[in-house]
Design an enzyme around this catalytic site. Structure first.
Site, PDB file in Angstrom:
ATOM      1  N   GLU A   5       0.837  -1.205   0.000  1.00  0.00           N
ATOM      2  CA  GLU A   5       0.000   0.000   0.000  1.00  0.00           C
ATOM      3  C   GLU A   5       0.878   1.264   0.000  1.00  0.00           C
ATOM      4  OE1 GLU A   5      -2.527  -0.735   3.406  1.00  0.00           O
ATOM      5  OE2 GLU A   5      -4.056  -1.663   2.147  1.00  0.00           O
ATOM      6  N   GLU A  36      -7.316  -7.136  -0.546  1.00  0.00           N
ATOM      7  CA  GLU A  36      -7.772  -7.035   0.843  1.00  0.00           C
ATOM      8  C   GLU A  36      -9.262  -6.715   0.837  1.00  0.00           C
ATOM      9  OE1 GLU A  36      -5.643  -4.434   3.439  1.00  0.00           O
ATOM     10  OE2 GLU A  36      -3.722  -5.453   3.191  1.00  0.00           O
TER      11      GLU A  36
END
Length: 629
Positions: A183, A263
């Site tokens: 991320e 995710e």
């Protein structure tokens, strides 16, 4: 199908590492047909996140089998750098850190692996998995091409990725893809040279055939800074998101190839003082079905959360510092203790519409036992136990030094000086630059005065005489794991001022409480009576008698304020029932002895109840909210 499953179940008992012959094995991206290909055939993975660092080794097999029996064909695994290289240059892959043993169990169970080796992982883990010793370089720019960061990160990846190469699917193992960084688009640096360096490094150690990918949040900014040519761009989102809009965003960065939600959030984390987070089962199962019906691959974060044992919890810092609780239950399909939930059963019902579910019953919940009350005795206050807790003695400094400067990265340090003047009237003790990281417990001549706290309580009043001993026990509540504040030094970060005087001439004691507990030094050091009163940081101990059982249990500290608990030398983590929401700490059965007395140690930081009892229950309490901040 049945014979295959029987083989998998039987092979779980095998300890030798099993590799399959690599001839003709392949895992790749089919850009023409927008899918993954496994051994030349279209493949859709249905994965769940599990963190070996949050689960006792003895339970890895149990959790993996439950995931397999739910219908998953893959797991997603973070590798926390600081879990394996706590001391720079010393790498630990033994016991609960034996990553290859974990991968082998997954392989024998029939689960493929999506590996997330960082070097940064977030994960609500201490400093996002980065070692705190990096902060010895005061100007270091983490997660960037700064050589002070890049050199140790590259050294770590050289060790880790070399170990991982034999486990790649095309080499006969079960790793089908590897994430680069994590991320990165949500971090301020946006350093493409850093990402290019990692890309080169991963290819050097893993070869040209493995799929390397990135994961980023569902915004243009995050995808722009987090993606890089040559790394397959995936996205993450939860039940509050429009699926089509999210995948359209992924398509802007990856026009061809499989749709992937790396995710998909089945739950969420808790901070101290929050309400216990939950995500509706119906929403999770409905959206999972929609994602799978689009042909997308998906990883559910988390499938089992586990526990932030010891000092491994992370923290957030948006408007203020907020520490993550000990339980990482996450409202996941498998509970903190690995028990199947209604959410798991609903997810299994969705998965069976898209692939064959293994035949056979779901493994049951691990047995639980309510062992009842244990009454503890006072061992002594921290100041009286310094010879035991800090045998090397203090570091002396004119001004305060941080945890990192002392090389005490986790837990507690005691700062000691004397009052420079008489203060017969309450006089403010001030941290003018918000330099308490994170909580400070203040005593004068061994008498507890109160506490100071990062962002919220920077002033308190003190009384005493010139020359009186001033002790300040500082607690590291976990380093920030996400965002721009991950350079999170601990301890006293600046001067303290008493009235008009800057306090100087400090003796700074790094406390190794864990070693003292593990060696039984505090069990044997009883000095006070069970009814002796006193506030402030105190250590208590007692014994849970053997019952012939070593089953999972949950310890509740009703009436206690805040602190840390050890069972047989194992640090269970932090308790803070007054703040909530978590009220119990998980005690895995393997931590207990069925035949010998079990030693219990509690560090209470503020005030213990007069009854001095703790309760071992057969179920958790994670959702009672105490005082709200």
């Amino acid at each position: 199908m049945k014979s295959q499953i029987t083989f998998v179940l039987l092979s779980l008992c095998l300890l030798p590492i099993v590799f399959v012959l690599a001839d003709s094995r392949s895992f790749s991206i089919d850009y023409k047909n927008n899918c993954f290909q496994k051994d030349g055939k279209p493949f859709q993975y249905i994965s769940g996140s599990i963190h070996y660092s949050r689960i006792p080794r003895e339970y890895w097999k149990d959790r993996l089998l439950k995931m397999y029996m739910t219908g998953l064909n893959a797991i997603q695994v973070y590798v926390p750098w600081n879990f394996h290289e706590t001391v720079q240059g010393v790498f630990n892959f033994a016991g609960d850190r034996d990553l290859e043993y974990f991968l082998n169990l997954a392989n024998q169970t029939g689960l493929l692996v999506i590996l997330r080796p960082g070097p940064y992982i977030c994960a609500e883990w201490e400093m996002g998995g980065l070692p705190a010793w990096l902060l010895q370089k005061p100007n270091i720019i983490l997660r960037s091409a700064d050589t002070e960061y890049l050199k140790p990160a590259s050294d770590w990846l050289a060790v880790l990725l070399t170990k991982m190469k034999p486990w790649l699917y095309q080499n006969g193992g079960n790793i089908i893809s590897v994430q680069v960084e994590n991320e990165y688009g949500s971090y301020f640096a946006c350093d493409y040279n850093y990402m290019r360096h990692l890309h080169t490094l991963f290819r050097l150690f893993l070869g040209e055939d493995v799929i390397l990918f990135t994961t980023d949040g569902n915004t243009d900014k995050e995808m722009i800074c987090g993606t890089l040519e040559g790394l397959y761009a995936t996205i993450d989102f939860g039940t509050d998101t429009n699926i089509s809009a999210a995948f359209i965003r992924q398509r802007r960065f990856e026009p061809k190839g499989p749709l992937v939600n790396s995710e998909f959030y089945t739950g969420w984390l808790d901070h101290w003082g929050d309400k216990h987070a939950s995500v509706d089962t119906v929403k999770v199962s409905k959206m999972l079905g929609e994602i799978l019906s689009m042909g997308a691959s998906v990883n559910m974060y988390m499938f089992e959360g586990g526990t932030n044992f010891g000092y491994w919890n992370g923290a957030d810092h948006d408007t203020r510092f907020r520490s993550v609780v000990t339980s990482y239950d996450y409202d996941a399909p498998l509970s903190e203790a690995g028990d199947p939930t209604d959410k798991l059963l609903a997810i299994r019902d969705v998965i069976r519409k898209f692939r064959d579910i293994p035949v056979g019953p779901m493994p049951p919940a691990t047995p639980k036992f309510a062992y009842g009350f244990v009454t503890l005795e006072k061992v002594g206050n921290i100041s009286s136990l310094l010879d035991t807790l800090s045998p090397q003695g203090p570091v002396r400094s004119q001004y305060p030094m941080t945890f990192e400067e002392i090389k005490q990265y986790y837990g507690f340090m005691l700062y000691r000086t004397t009052l420079p003047q008489n203060v017969p009237e309450p006089t403010p003790l001030i941290s003018p630059l918000n330099g308490i990281h994170d909580r400070a417990y203040v005593s004068v001549n061994g008498v507890y005065q109160g506490l100071m706290e990062r962002d919220t309580a920077l002033v308190m009043n003190v009384t005493g005489q010139q020359g009186d001993q001033l002790d300040i026990l500082v607690e590291n509540m976990g380093r920030v794991n996400f965002g721009s504040y991950i350079n999170d030094n601990k301890g006293l970060l600046g001067n303290l001022i008493l009235g008009n005087d800057v306090l100087t001439d400090w003796s700074i004691y790094p406390l190794d409480i864990d070693t003292a507990v593990a060696n039984g030094w505090l069990q044997a050091a009883h000095t006070g009576s069970a009814m002796e009163a006193g506030d402030g940081p105190m250590i208590y101990s007692g014994t849970l008698k053997s019952t012939g059982l070593a089953w999972d249990t949950f310890v509740k500290l009703n009436g206690w304020t805040k602190g840390q608990v050890w069972v047989n030398g194992v640090n269970l983590g932090r308790y803070w029932p007054q703040k909530g929401p978590q009220q119990t700490l998980y005690v895995p059965g393997p931590f207990l002895s069925a035949t010998q007395p079990n030693n219990i140690t509690v560090l209470e930081l503020e005030r213990a109840p007069s009854h001095r009892r703790i309760l071992f229950m057969d179920r958790p309490q994670l959702n009672k909210t105490g005082q709200k901040t």
